[in-house]
Structures are given as C-alpha cells and as structure tokens.
Design a protein around this motif. Structure first.
Motif: not given
Lengths: 542, 178
Positions: A48-50, A255
């Motif tokens: 994910l965008d993390n 995502n």
C-alpha cells in the motif's frame, strides 16, 4: 596467584551461565538439487502507499518493515516457522535468571565494506530510545525489558544509560530489568537493528536516500519513489550473499485490492491480497495459487470497563450474555469467508509455546450459548419489558460494518438489545478508545513478537493499550509472576480464564491472511504467523 | 495586460495566505493526530514526536513559522507521513509528472480544439461542422474514467512520450489490523 583466582572465578562464572550457543543452521534460500531456476529472479511484491521511512528505528508500518528487513539485519532473524535463527549474531549466552544476554557477532560487513560491530547495535538501540529521534516504536525496548529504556524515552536519563553495551567489537551485552526468557524472539523487529553511525552523522535526515544509504541486510536500495515503487538489488557484501537467489526485489504501490488482483493476473506482481469476499471463488478457480494462512492478530470488541460506562455494561451478567450471543461461526463462515477462525479467548492460538486455555463457551453449541445468554440477561433484569440500548463505534470499512450489523442483529433477535452503530476515521476511533469515551468499540491487536505476553500484557491495568480500562489486581499479579515463571503458560491460562469470566473484551475471530502467489515462487514462509519474510530465502523456478 | 497580470498576482498572495491559515485552523480542529496508528502511542513518545516537528509550540507560533518558512525560504517543512522526506521533496517528485501531463493536455486541447473550431466555422452547417462539434462535445462529456484508461494504456506503451506511472500518491491506507 592473583591471576589464578581470577581464572577460577571466571570458570565458575562460565559454569553458572546457562549457555545456549545455538548451532541451528542458518536459514537461506534452500534450493533442492535438480531444481531448474528461472532466469528472471525478480520478486515483485504489492504494497500500500505506506512505505514511510526506510530507517530501521523509524519504521512502523508492516510494509515499511518488510522493506527495512531486506536492507538491514538484526542479531537474529526468523525462519519459516517463526523460530529465531542467527543473523548478525552467530550465538548467544544467557545468565541463569534470563536477565543478561551476551551476543557473539559474526564477521559481517555493511554494504560499504565497513565491519558490522557491536557498537553499531549499541548506537542503533540508543538511537531508538533517544527523544531526539522521536521514534514511534521507542516503547519497544521497554516492552522487551531493556534496562532504563522507559526513563530515557521520557528524557529522565541519558541514552548512554541504556542496558546495552559493546564488550568488544564482536560481543554485545544486553541487560534486562526482568527475567525475559523469550528475549531472542523479539530481535527480528527493525527497532532493534544496527544503524550505521558514520553515514547517519554525515548525511543527517538524508541518510536513507538511495545514493547515501548503507545497510547490513541482504539487499541494497536502488530506487525509492514513495507512492510508486521501491527497488532493491542484491548486496554483494552481505555475509550470506552466496546463497541468495533473488537478484532484485520490487515493492510496487497498488492501493486498490481489485487493481492488485488484475495486475497479479497480468503477471505484474508475484503476490497480492485477495479482495474482500473473493476468496471462495478464487480458491475454486486457482487452487494452487490462492492461500489462506493464519495471521498473528485477533479481532475483538472492547468493552468500556470504567466508571464512564453505562450501568448495564457494569453488570458482569450483561457482558457475558452479549459475549455468548455472538455467533462466531456465522461471522467467519458466512461474512468473512477467508479461512478465519472463531475466537473465544484473546491470545492467538499460533503463538509459539502457548497452550490454549479451556474456555467453557468455546466447547458449547451456539444453541446452548444462546440459551445461557437469555438466562443471564433475564437475571440481570433486561428483557422485552426492559430492553437494553447500546452504542458501538468502529472505523469506516465495509468488513467492519458487516460484522457490526450482523452482531447487532444477533443481539436484537436473541436478547432484544438495540445496538446503534457509528463509524468514523481510524484516528478518531483510536483516540476515543484510548480515552474510554465509548460503550463498545471495534478493536484488533497484532502481536509484536512471538510470545503470549505480546497479547496478554494488554490486560495489565497499567498498559497504554488497555482500551477497556480494565483493572484487575489478580491479573496484574499473574502477569508480573509470568515474567519470572519457568512455565508462564500457567499464569497465561489463568489470565485468559479471568478475562473470559469478566469480559472486558469480546474476542470475535483470529485473522487469516488471504493472498494470491504465483506458483513459480518458492521458499515462501507460509507458516510464519507474523508474516516475516526475507527475499534472500526465496527463489523462482521455471 | 502586464498591469492586469500583476494585479491578479497581487490578489493571489493574500488569498493563498488566508487559505493556508484556514486549512491550518481546520487541521487543528480535527480530532486525532497525524501520528495516530494501530497502536496507542505512550504520551512520553508523543511528546517527543511533537517536539521534533515543533508541534509543542503555541499554535500561533507554529502558523507564523510555517508561513515565514514558505515566504522566506520556499520551505514547506517536514512530512508527517513520510518521515524521511520533506514536503519540498515530495512536490519535486510529483511536479515534473504533473507538469508533463498538464503541458501535453494543454497543447493537445488548444491545438485540436482551435483547429476544430476554425474548421467548423469555415464549413458552417455542413457534415464537417457536425463531425468537428460532435468530437469536441463527445470529448467533453466522456467520463474521465474511460479517457484515463485510454491515456494510461497509451502512456504505458510509451506513445507520445508520456512518462509512465503518474504520481499515484493516494489515500495512505493502512497496515495490518485496521
């Protein structure tokens, strides 16, 4: 004469040490003879965008930890079953009461060729608790009992007072404030990795940029484009590089789960999560590439156990009735459908060395549970003439909403309880739970290390994570005793039994990770419940 | 014309300052912290994090310093989310991509649009006119999702020199147990 006395003392000292020099083989890509390896050894993993900070002491998200665990290495790694295996350390000794650990480091190099020393670990650990670093996981050292860590985090002591010191370049001594037999199991967490002081001093906050970063892991950083991709290449200076097969690792930000599946089907990623509700269909379509494996997390409802709770929840009978009336089988088999298992107690059943407690409700039929629940509810003075109204809060998500709705329906039909639902941003839910500003709240916990205290310490009345605000003197004592117990399972079982009786939480299910993985990827640690994986252990076949 | 541009710019500056102040106040009113995660952060650690980002100072001072750094140094400060990057670095990563897309869209829209308009005007009320107007209106009403798919597949196969994988900086979803 004097020398003789010292030598004798040293011999006695050595004899007193419960020496645990592990000789287990190091885990690496174990390719069976005759395997035809693929020419393309690039492993592509969806995230994910993390991916937030490729700094071992600042990493906090799971996906970030995956990247950091390829770039850096702790004293011990984990094998495919979650057991500790030597990493930067070759072996360790521990004293009789499990409070002083001495690690013996192997001859290893940083990616720039410098030797990895005990001082690098001292620096990394001091950096983790240094208030100036402001690491979210600074509490991890206190959690695993390293001496003085909490006082250093609070700014009361200098970092040099931390219970870790370099005896020489290859020997690291760790002092713990309480007996911690499971300490070695906590070392695969990135907070306890070494840090390259010279590089950090030279580049400051820019040290994790691809052109500056120096690591002691099996891979080095080739590209970092947050929100797009992180690319790693093999580190030729890694001590076990000769056994590494995967040449490049790509972490690709996707995502959306459905987009992830589409790109997995197109061969653009090797692994991706199964979108909610699609597990049965995908398992039928692609049985060899669809997986459901146990995950080290428990889903539960927190009950407000403080003075601010409504009177009804202050009644143990009401809490027990509500808990019994939740039909877990319906939730895991009809709502989630992803291989989750019903939970009647808190600690994840896959916790290493943990013996599941005997919870009466777990072995009852749902019909019996419902009958008992009705009985309890009537005894507490609630029923059709005096209906109970309660409020439940959860963070916005389709799955959480479904579970809340289904449980609300069960309580309505069986007990006549009116449950009002309110969804909100995760950050708000988190704050409200923390301040006991709720009646019932969705909650979940994932273990930080593979030992039962990572779950059960939440029941400690002093725990920061005790969202119920539950304070039970017996439980506090049992948890304190467990720390010095030869067989802490005795205390753990009692804590679970008290919790099942008092119901400060209502466990619902144990998580499963459902994912798709290409059949040509081998070496994946399916049975590591913490889902800790190292690209160096993987390989791709034709 | 020059005076007009200068006037517009002069109005833009206070407008931006007001916008910054309003969004700053809104962020402060919203519950939660930028650092809230799966696990509650002990208050000593939260205090350390606040001190690191200057969030322990009085709020008026935070706002003034934020604005001063932007005006005097064009520095938007550190990112609370990507802890090893500054906001300037994140903008620098996305800006060239946005700029490339913006420039190409502007050029295509202007050249094709004006040409179509001229053709439609010259051949007024003929098939050519209907065709040109049809395409223009069609492009206007086409859902962005379908046109995006077209341009995305175009960009990935490398036609027209579009950079692949435009900034997908998104919602910043979560980790395991939320």
């Amino acid at each position: 004469m004097k020398l003789q006395a010292i030598l004798t003392a040293a011999r006695i000292g050595v004899a007193l040490l419960a020496t645990t020099a592990l000789t287990a083989p190091v885990f690496a890509a174990e390719v069976p003879a005759g395997t035809k390896l693929a020419t393309d050894q690039v492993f592509k993993y969806r995230v994910l965008d993390n991916i937030r900070a490729l700094d071992p002491q600042l990493a906090e998200d799971v996906d970030t930890a995956y990247v950091v665990s390829q770039l850096f290495e702790g004293l011990y790694n984990e094998d495919a079953l979650g057991n500790p295996v030597p990493g930067a350390a070759e072996s360790y000794d521990v004293n009789a009461d499990n409070t002083v650990y001495t690690f013996h480091l192997r001859d290893a190099k940083w990616s720039n060729g410098d030797p990895v020393t005990a001082g690098d670990f001292v620096y990394g650990w001091q950096r983790a608790v240094d208030p100036a670093t402001a690491s979210t996981y600074a509490y991890y050292l206190g959690l695993v009992n390293v001496v003085n860590s909490d006082d250093i985090v609070a700014g009361k002591l200098p970092v040099t007072d931390l219970g870790v010191k370099a005896i020489d370049d290859k020997t690291l001594e760790v002092t713990l404030k309480a007996s911690t037999p499971w300490f070695v199991k906590t070392l695969a967490h990135s907070t306890l990795f070494a840090a390259p002081k010279a590089t950090i001093d030279k580049f400051g906050a820019d040290w994790t940029k691809p052109e500056n970063i120096v690591g002691n892991g099996s891979y080095i950083l080739a590209e970092n484009s947050p929100g797009e991709r992180v690319v790693l290449k093999r580190n030729p200076n890694y001590w076990d590089d000769a056994k590494t097969v995967i040449n490049e690792v790509q972490f690709l930000t996707i995502n959306d789960e459905n987009q992830g599946l589409t790109r997995w089907r197109a061969g653009e990623v090797d692994q991706t999560d199964v979108p909610a509700g699609q597990y049965p269909a995908l398992k039928a379509e692609l049985p060899g590439e669809t997986y459901s494996v146990p995950q080290f997390c428990t889903y539960y409802f927190s009950v407000n156990m403080t003075a601010t709770a409504p009177d009804a929840l202050k009644s143990k009978q009401v809490r027990q009735a509500l808990n019994l009336a939740i039909d877990r089988d319906v939730i895991v088999n009809n709502v989630l459908q992803g291989g989750q298992t019903p939970a009647y107690s808190f600690t994840n059943p896959h916790t290493a060395g943990f013996e599941m407690p005997t919870i009466p409700a777990a072995s009852m039929s749902q019909a019996d549970r419902d009958a008992k629940a009705k009985e309890l509810m009537t005894a507490a003075g609630y029923g059709p003439d005096h209906p109970l109204a309660l409020a439940y809060i959860y963070n916005t998500s389709e799955a959480h909403k479904k579970i809340a709705t289904v449980v609300g329906q069960m309580w309505k039909e069986k007990l006549g309880v009116d449950l009002s639902l309110q969804d909100m941003e995760f950050a708000i839910l988190s704050d409200m739970r923390h301040e006991q500003n709720y009646q019932l709240a969705r909650n979940a916990w994932c273990g930080d290390y593979n030992e039962a205290s990572t779950f059960l310490s939440l029941h400690d009345s002093k725990s920061e994570q005790n969202d119920s605000g539950w304070a039970n003197a017996d439980v506090d004592k049992l948890l304190a005793d467990a720390k010095v117990s030869a067989n802490p399972n005795e205390q753990y079982k009692k804590v679970e039994e008290i919790a099942a009786e008092e119901v400060p939480i209502m466990p619902v299910y144990f998580y499963a990770k459902v994912f798709m993985q290409k059949s040509n990827v081998k070496g994946w640690p399916f049975n590591n419940v913490e889902q800790i994986w190292y690209a160096k252990d993987l390989y791709k076949v034709e | 014309m020059l005076i007009f541009i200068l006037k517009r710019l002069a109005i833009a500056i206070p407008t931006l300052l007001v916008l910054i102040t309003v969004s700053f106040v809104l962020m402060k009113i919203a519950p939660g912290t930028p650092f809230s995660g799966d696990k509650a952060i002990p208050k000593e650690i939260l205090a350390n994090i606040y001190a690191r980002y200057g969030l322990d100072k009085p709020e008026w001072q935070q706002l003034l310093e934020y604005i001063w750094n932007i005006v005097a140094h064009f520095d938007f400060g550190p990112s609370f989310k990507y802890k090893d990057r500054t906001v300037n670095e994140i903008i620098a990563q996305g800006f060239p991509v946005t700029f490339a897309y913006g420039t190409w869209s502007f050029l295509i829209a202007t050249i094709v649009g004006i040409s179509m308009g001229i053709i439609a005007a010259i051949r007024h009320n003929t098939l050519v006119d209907y065709f040109a107007v049809g395409i223009t209106v069609g492009a206007q009403v086409a859902p962005t999702s379908s046109s995006r798919r077209f341009w995305f597949s175009c960009s990935r196969s490398g036609c027209a020199g579009f950079p692949a994988a435009a900034g997908t900086v998104g919602t910043g979803a979560t980790s395991s147990c939320r």
